[in-house]
Scaffold this motif. Structure first.
Motif, PDB file in Angstrom:
ATOM      1  N   TYR A  34       1.163  -0.877   0.136  1.00  0.00           N
ATOM      2  CA  TYR A  34      -0.209   0.314   0.065  1.00  0.00           C
ATOM      3  C   TYR A  34       0.610   1.228   0.192  1.00  0.00           C
ATOM      4  CZ  TYR A  34      -4.717  -1.926   0.147  1.00  0.00           C
ATOM      5  OH  TYR A  34      -5.975  -2.229  -0.175  1.00  0.00           O
ATOM      6  N   MET A  35       1.855   1.181   0.948  1.00  0.00           N
ATOM      7  CA  MET A  35       3.014   2.093   0.890  1.00  0.00           C
ATOM      8  C   MET A  35       4.199   2.238  -0.390  1.00  0.00           C
ATOM      9  SD  MET A  35       4.744   2.532   4.273  1.00  0.00           S
ATOM     10  CE  MET A  35       3.602   3.097   5.769  1.00  0.00           C
ATOM     11  N   ILE A  37       2.404   2.597  -4.186  1.00  0.00           N
ATOM     12  CA  ILE A  37       1.264   2.285  -4.318  1.00  0.00           C
ATOM     13  C   ILE A  37       0.374   1.587  -5.359  1.00  0.00           C
ATOM     14  CG2 ILE A  37       0.461   4.963  -5.247  1.00  0.00           C
ATOM     15  CD1 ILE A  37       2.846   5.121  -6.996  1.00  0.00           C
ATOM     16  N   ARG A  38       0.850   0.050  -4.497  1.00  0.00           N
ATOM     17  CA  ARG A  38      -0.357  -1.496  -5.369  1.00  0.00           C
ATOM     18  C   ARG A  38      -0.396  -1.858  -4.163  1.00  0.00           C
ATOM     19  NH1 ARG A  38       3.963  -5.245  -4.125  1.00  0.00           N
ATOM     20  NH2 ARG A  38       5.638  -4.051  -2.943  1.00  0.00           N
ATOM     21  N   ASN A  39      -0.994  -3.503  -4.511  1.00  0.00           N
ATOM     22  CA  ASN A  39      -2.316  -4.145  -3.619  1.00  0.00           C
ATOM     23  C   ASN A  39      -1.231  -4.784  -3.384  1.00  0.00           C
ATOM     24  OD1 ASN A  39      -4.843  -3.080  -4.548  1.00  0.00           O
ATOM     25  ND2 ASN A  39      -4.956  -3.912  -5.815  1.00  0.00           N
ATOM     26  N   TRP A 279       6.774   0.169   8.350  1.00  0.00           N
ATOM     27  CA  TRP A 279       6.498   1.493   8.040  1.00  0.00           C
ATOM     28  C   TRP A 279       7.919   1.741   7.702  1.00  0.00           C
ATOM     29  CZ3 TRP A 279       4.354   6.298  10.983  1.00  0.00           C
ATOM     30  CH2 TRP A 279       3.930   7.292  10.717  1.00  0.00           C
ATOM     31  N   THR A 283      10.207   3.175   4.600  1.00  0.00           N
ATOM     32  CA  THR A 283      10.765   4.096   3.970  1.00  0.00           C
ATOM     33  C   THR A 283      12.060   4.537   3.384  1.00  0.00           C
ATOM     34  OG1 THR A 283       9.116   4.508   5.207  1.00  0.00           O
ATOM     35  CG2 THR A 283      10.711   6.714   5.168  1.00  0.00           C
TER      36      THR A 283
ATOM     37  N   TYR B 130       7.613   3.877  -7.235  1.00  0.00           N
ATOM     38  CA  TYR B 130       7.717   5.291  -7.435  1.00  0.00           C
ATOM     39  C   TYR B 130       7.990   6.129  -9.046  1.00  0.00           C
ATOM     40  CZ  TYR B 130       6.289   5.770  -2.232  1.00  0.00           C
ATOM     41  OH  TYR B 130       5.446   5.025  -1.521  1.00  0.00           O
ATOM     42  N   GLU B 185       8.947  15.528  -5.536  1.00  0.00           N
ATOM     43  CA  GLU B 185       7.932  14.259  -3.917  1.00  0.00           C
ATOM     44  C   GLU B 185      10.038  14.076  -4.098  1.00  0.00           C
ATOM     45  OE1 GLU B 185       3.875  13.283  -3.497  1.00  0.00           O
ATOM     46  OE2 GLU B 185       5.268  11.851  -4.938  1.00  0.00           O
ATOM     47  N   LEU B 189      11.679  12.778  -0.464  1.00  0.00           N
ATOM     48  CA  LEU B 189      11.645  11.284   0.336  1.00  0.00           C
ATOM     49  C   LEU B 189      13.284  10.740   0.419  1.00  0.00           C
ATOM     50  CD1 LEU B 189      10.837   8.567   1.636  1.00  0.00           C
ATOM     51  CD2 LEU B 189      10.986   8.291  -1.515  1.00  0.00           C
TER      52      LEU B 189
ATOM     53  N   VAL C  10       6.106  11.177   3.679  1.00  0.00           N
ATOM     54  CA  VAL C  10       5.786  11.202   1.886  1.00  0.00           C
ATOM     55  C   VAL C  10       5.325   9.290   1.880  1.00  0.00           C
ATOM     56  CG1 VAL C  10       6.976  10.390  -0.242  1.00  0.00           C
ATOM     57  CG2 VAL C  10       7.293  12.474   0.873  1.00  0.00           C
ATOM     58  N   THR C  11       5.920   8.403   1.921  1.00  0.00           N
ATOM     59  CA  THR C  11       5.314   7.317   2.426  1.00  0.00           C
ATOM     60  C   THR C  11       3.825   7.042   2.886  1.00  0.00           C
ATOM     61  OG1 THR C  11       7.028   6.738   3.971  1.00  0.00           O
ATOM     62  CG2 THR C  11       7.030   5.758   2.003  1.00  0.00           C
ATOM     63  N   PHE C  12       3.757   7.621   4.080  1.00  0.00           N
ATOM     64  CA  PHE C  12       2.462   7.593   4.946  1.00  0.00           C
ATOM     65  C   PHE C  12       1.329   7.579   3.491  1.00  0.00           C
ATOM     66  CE2 PHE C  12       0.035   6.044   7.989  1.00  0.00           C
ATOM     67  CZ  PHE C  12      -0.802   6.723   8.599  1.00  0.00           C
ATOM     68  N   TYR C  14       1.261   7.909   0.087  1.00  0.00           N
ATOM     69  CA  TYR C  14       0.628   6.925  -0.651  1.00  0.00           C
ATOM     70  C   TYR C  14      -0.158   6.036  -0.069  1.00  0.00           C
ATOM     71  CZ  TYR C  14       3.261   8.987  -3.852  1.00  0.00           C
ATOM     72  OH  TYR C  14       3.968   9.682  -4.887  1.00  0.00           O
ATOM     73  N   PHE C  15      -0.177   5.735   1.176  1.00  0.00           N
ATOM     74  CA  PHE C  15      -0.711   4.712   1.732  1.00  0.00           C
ATOM     75  C   PHE C  15      -1.909   4.783   1.482  1.00  0.00           C
ATOM     76  CE2 PHE C  15      -0.511   0.576   4.897  1.00  0.00           C
ATOM     77  CZ  PHE C  15      -1.948   0.466   5.432  1.00  0.00           C
ATOM     78  N   LYS C  19      -4.942   2.542  -5.851  1.00  0.00           N
ATOM     79  CA  LYS C  19      -3.508   2.391  -6.329  1.00  0.00           C
ATOM     80  C   LYS C  19      -3.962   1.933  -7.771  1.00  0.00           C
ATOM     81  CE  LYS C  19      -2.718   1.240  -1.721  1.00  0.00           C
ATOM     82  NZ  LYS C  19      -3.358   2.720  -1.762  1.00  0.00           N
TER      83      LYS C  19
END
Lengths: 320, 369, 151
Positions: A34-35, A37-39, A279, A283, B130, B185, B189, C10-12, C14-15, C19
């Protein structure tokens, strides 16, 4: 009668732990997906719920390869030694007011002492594989785990000074008494604990022993099939154990408003910690070995000692 | 009495998660410090230069696509430009503008792939996804104009194959805005991240003398202080009509190369915007170029060079008057850049090896041809 | 220290966002009309000039013609084969064909097979390959979802 209850408790915790590890693996993949942008996995079962079961079944069906030049006895023993200490520490964690196995007066010492034996499993796995990459991974792993034991222990000492006892249940009762969870007065210790815990668990950003892009899977390169699944099980069990320990010490164990039972609060707080590990993995990039060592010895240990000194001063002057 | 030690030979073999293709690196390590490094290539050799002798001039264009497959339009362009120089043809303006737009879009796609995979080697998992999402925007645009996503076969001798479909230029302008926001962005990051900076600042320094000795070009040279870019030194196509900078840095370490490539992304976006404003109407291929099978350059030789995303790519074409070339020689930037590993890796440790190797940005299709 | 923490934001973020995965094979990506997919052949338009055979870089097209009955000077096509084990989908055959008898459709997924002999496609298969593409007499383009997938 007592031995029977002990045995049943152990079996129940083992069963619950296996279920928890199964779903922790799935949720790691979903959360990281999810982080990004995919399932995550969503083919096996609704929402991917049977994914880990499919994975473990596949691993069980694979051929069990032991390299000819490997040291057979140590090769076979390494996953067991990686898993056993991580599981044994669950004896001293109390899930709520009434559910616990052993009310040890030295609970904290027991936890920290037994859990540091997992690095033996790492070393044995890397050495017995007879593979240069595994050896490099094991060397890095042992150096890292030993170096970060010290800040881990020192960060907990501040709490022990405030409470005056090593018993885990006493620590939770003390937090109920003063009305604050220890994350607030001991915030520095909390941060140091989190960082040292990541290094102990060999997770990103400190996952050099299993750095995939450099060492092709590090100390468990040569393990196949079920032995590999065992190493994964050991890693996630240790992660759950450290999260449970952190919940007891810093977030007040089973304390919480009365609309949910204590066990539920404990499990919710543990899930919060697991989300934090995932998380971080999504990251941050990986740190380099020498930076890791410098950070551990030159930054974290002095900060932890500073925390102990400040706590001691506050306790004596304010008479807590 | 001292302990006898031996150096260990580690083979980062053709199959390795971070060698970006089938490339072999034989290193001798003493503990974790490298004492000798030897790059061994040739696992992807397909004989393109020899095959060129049996094809007609236009039939060789798909083979140039497959050299540096991340940046195929520039390879197509430099080959066609060499043959056009032999034939002394003038390319129509609209074709030149279309060529510039697709080449810069391809440079963005190539740098995004580099960014995503480099961070995957360093250990961060998310930027890869990304980067590929943004690369998909570029590839969709290139798909609409040329019919394929990676091996385009779009530039022809004398122009381009097809005109842009309706509304394509407006879509490019919109996508440029989206890309600019996303690249901002990425800076948040990754670039400011302390762990990333501690791994890349001061690592793998290249001095100006080393660059001139080994013949290195592209972002590697610009990161060490040399202001070398074919688009400004010897402008080809219509690059002299656009207003853009060449980002350079002085330090020459891995972080400087990283920043140079990120800045190049912004410059490419500027060039695309200006080209979309200025594009005229007109033909897209010269009259004689439309008969693709009948191209017969007079006897002679020609050399052209262009700025690919990896460095300077050159094509040296010799013709003897027939309709098949006599010899095509390709000067491939990754092939020249990879030789510096013998010098640069001595004294580093293995984690720095991965960081340095990723920052060279090689593509195996180009190293081996 | 705190620039590191901005990366977490940033990652949060996108959570929570939508999708972009396209669930193949339930949803497929719709390619633009110009996409160089699998070929389609029109036997009535072919004048057996053999330009496609000479233009192909990998020499995978083979054809034979026969004399037509109405006009003995012209030829009509008898067999026409493309071997897809070697075809690189480069589009030269369509570029040189003077009558647009061989065109490329926008379909990319009807070539998978279990043995190699099925990769050798003959005239009947190529004629029946009714898919939309960059040519006249095409079928309607399927409807696209917002991410480019086909419902």
């Amino acid at each position: 009668m007592d031995t029977l209850m002990m045995f049943l408790y152990a079996v129940a915790v083992l069963g619950a732990l296996l279920g928890a590890v199964t779903y922790a693996i799935l949720f790691e993949r979903k959360v990281i997906g999810y982080m990004q942008i995919r399932n995550g996995p969503n083919r096996h079962g609704p929402w991917g719920l049977f994914q880990t079961i499919a994975d473990v079944t596949k691993l069980l069906m694979k051929e069990d390869i032991i390299p000819t030049a490997a040291d057979k006895k140590i090769f076979v023993l390494a996953p067991v030694i990686a898993f056993a200490p991580a599981f044994t520490v669950f004896a001293v964690i109390s899930w709520s007011d009434t559910i616990y196995a052993a009310d040890l007066n030295i609970g904290v010492l027991y936890f920290l002492g037994v859990s540091s034996m997992t690095m033996l499993g790492v070393l044995m796995g890397g050495w017995s594989s007879n593979n240069k990459y595994s050896l490099l991974g094991a060397i890095r792993g042992v150096a890292q785990m030993i170096s970060y034991e010290l800040p881990l222990v020192l960060s907990v000492l501040g709490i022990v000074i405030l409470v005056g006892s090593l018993n885990l249940r006493d620590i939770v009762y003390f937090q109920a008494e003063i009305g604050l969870w220890f994350i607030i007065p001991q915030f520095l210790a909390f941060v140091i604990y989190i960082i040292s815990a990541i290094a102990e668990l060999n997770r990103s950003p400190f996952d050099l022993p299993e750095a995939e892009s450099e060492l092709v899977s590090g100390y468990h390169t040569e393990y196949t099939g079920f032995r590999y699944a065992f190493f994964m099980l050991a890693e996630y069990t240790y992660a759950i154990a450290i999260s449970a320990f952190a919940t007891t010490l810093f977030l007040g164990g089973w304390l919480g408003p009365a609309f949910l039972p204590g066990v539920a609060w404990f499990l919710l707080k543990m899930c919060l910690f697991m989300f934090l590990w995932f998380w971080l993995r999504a990251t941050l990039p990986r740190a380099r070995v020498d930076h890791l060592m410098q950070f551990g010895w030159k930054v974290l240990i002095p900060l932890a000692l500073l925390n102990i000194v400040i706590t001691a001063i506050i306790k004596v002057w304010m008479g807590w | 009495m001292s302990i006898k030690t031996e150096t260990m030979t580690l083979n980062m073999g053709p199959q390795h998660p971070s060698t970006h293709g089938v490339f072999r690196l034989l290193v001798e390590v003493d503990g974790e410090t490298i004492t000798k490094a030897e790059p061994i290539m040739g696992y992807l050799h397909r004989g393109s230069e020899k095959l060129a002798e049996r094809f007609l001039y236009t039939q060789f264009i798909p083979y140039t696509d497959r050299l540096d497959y991340m940046n195929a339009m520039t390879n197509n362009y430099v080959y066609c430009s060499a043959i056009e120089r032999l034939l002394e043809w003038e390319v129509p303006e609209r074709a030149e503008y279309l060529r510039v737009i697709v080449m810069e879009l391809n440079r963005i796609a190539s740098h995004l792939v580099w960014w995503g995979t480099y961070l995957l080697d360093i250990g961060a998992l998310s930027p890869f996804l990304y980067a590929f999402r943004d690369r998909d925007h570029c590839l969709d645009l290139l798909n609409e104009i040329s019919g394929a996503r990676m091996t385009f076969n779009y530039v022809r001798i004398g122009g381009v194959k097809w005109d842009a479909p309706e509304g394509w230029v407006d879509r490019v302008k919109e996508k440029v805005k989206v890309l600019r926001e996303n690249i901002n962005e990425y800076d948040t990051l990754v670039t400011g991240n302390e762990i990333f900076q501690s791994r890349t600042i001061g690592v793998g320094k290249l001095s100006k003398e080393q660059i001139l000795d080994w013949g290195i070009s592209g972002p590697l040279a610009r990161a060490s202080g040399l202001k070398m870019d074919v688009r400004k030194d010897e402008p080809y196509s219509v690059y002299d009509r656009f207003d853009f900078d060449i980002p350079t840095r002085e330090e020459g370490d891995v972080y400087a190369r990283y920043k140079v490539r990120i800045d190049e992304l912004y410059e490419s976006l500027k060039i695309i915007e200006q080209a979309c404003e200025q594009i005229p109407d007109g033909d897209i291929i010269t009259k004689k170029g439309q008969r693709i099978m009948m191209i017969k350059p007079p006897a002679g030789e020609a050399y052209t060079r262009a700025e690919a995303s990896k460095g300077e790519i050159g094509v040296y074409a010799i013709s003897n008057g027939k309709n098949k070339p006599y010899r095509i020689k390709l000067r491939r930037p990754s092939f020249v850049n990879v030789a510096i590993l013998q010098d640069l890796l001595v004294g580093q440790n293995i984690q720095n090896l991965v960081a340095i190797f990723g920052s060279l940005d090689i593509v195996l299709g180009e190293v081996d041809a | 220290m705190f620039r590191l923490l901005k990366g977490f934001g940033v990652t949060f973020n996108y959570f929570r966002k939508k999708k972009i995965t396209i669930q193949y094979p339930d949803e497929k990506v719709v390619m633009p009309e110009r996409f160089r997919g699998i070929h389609r052949f029109f036997p009535d338009k072919c004048i057996v000039c053999n330009l496609c055979v000479t233009a192909c870089p990998t020499d995978v097209i083979t054809l034979t013609g026969k004399k037509s009955e109405e006009n003995p000077k012209k030829k009509i096509i008898d067999t026409y084969n493309i071997d897809f084990q070697g075809c690189i989908l480069c589009d030269f055959c369509t570029e040189v064909c003077p009558t647009d008898a061989i065109v490329m459709t926008a379909r990319y997924n009807n070539l998978s097979s279990f043995n190699r002999s099925e990769q050798f496609k003959d005239i009947k298969w190529l004629t029946d390959n009714h898919v939309y593409g960059h040519y006249e007499e095409s079928d309607p383009v399927p409807e696209m979802g917002e991410r480019g997938e086909r419902k």
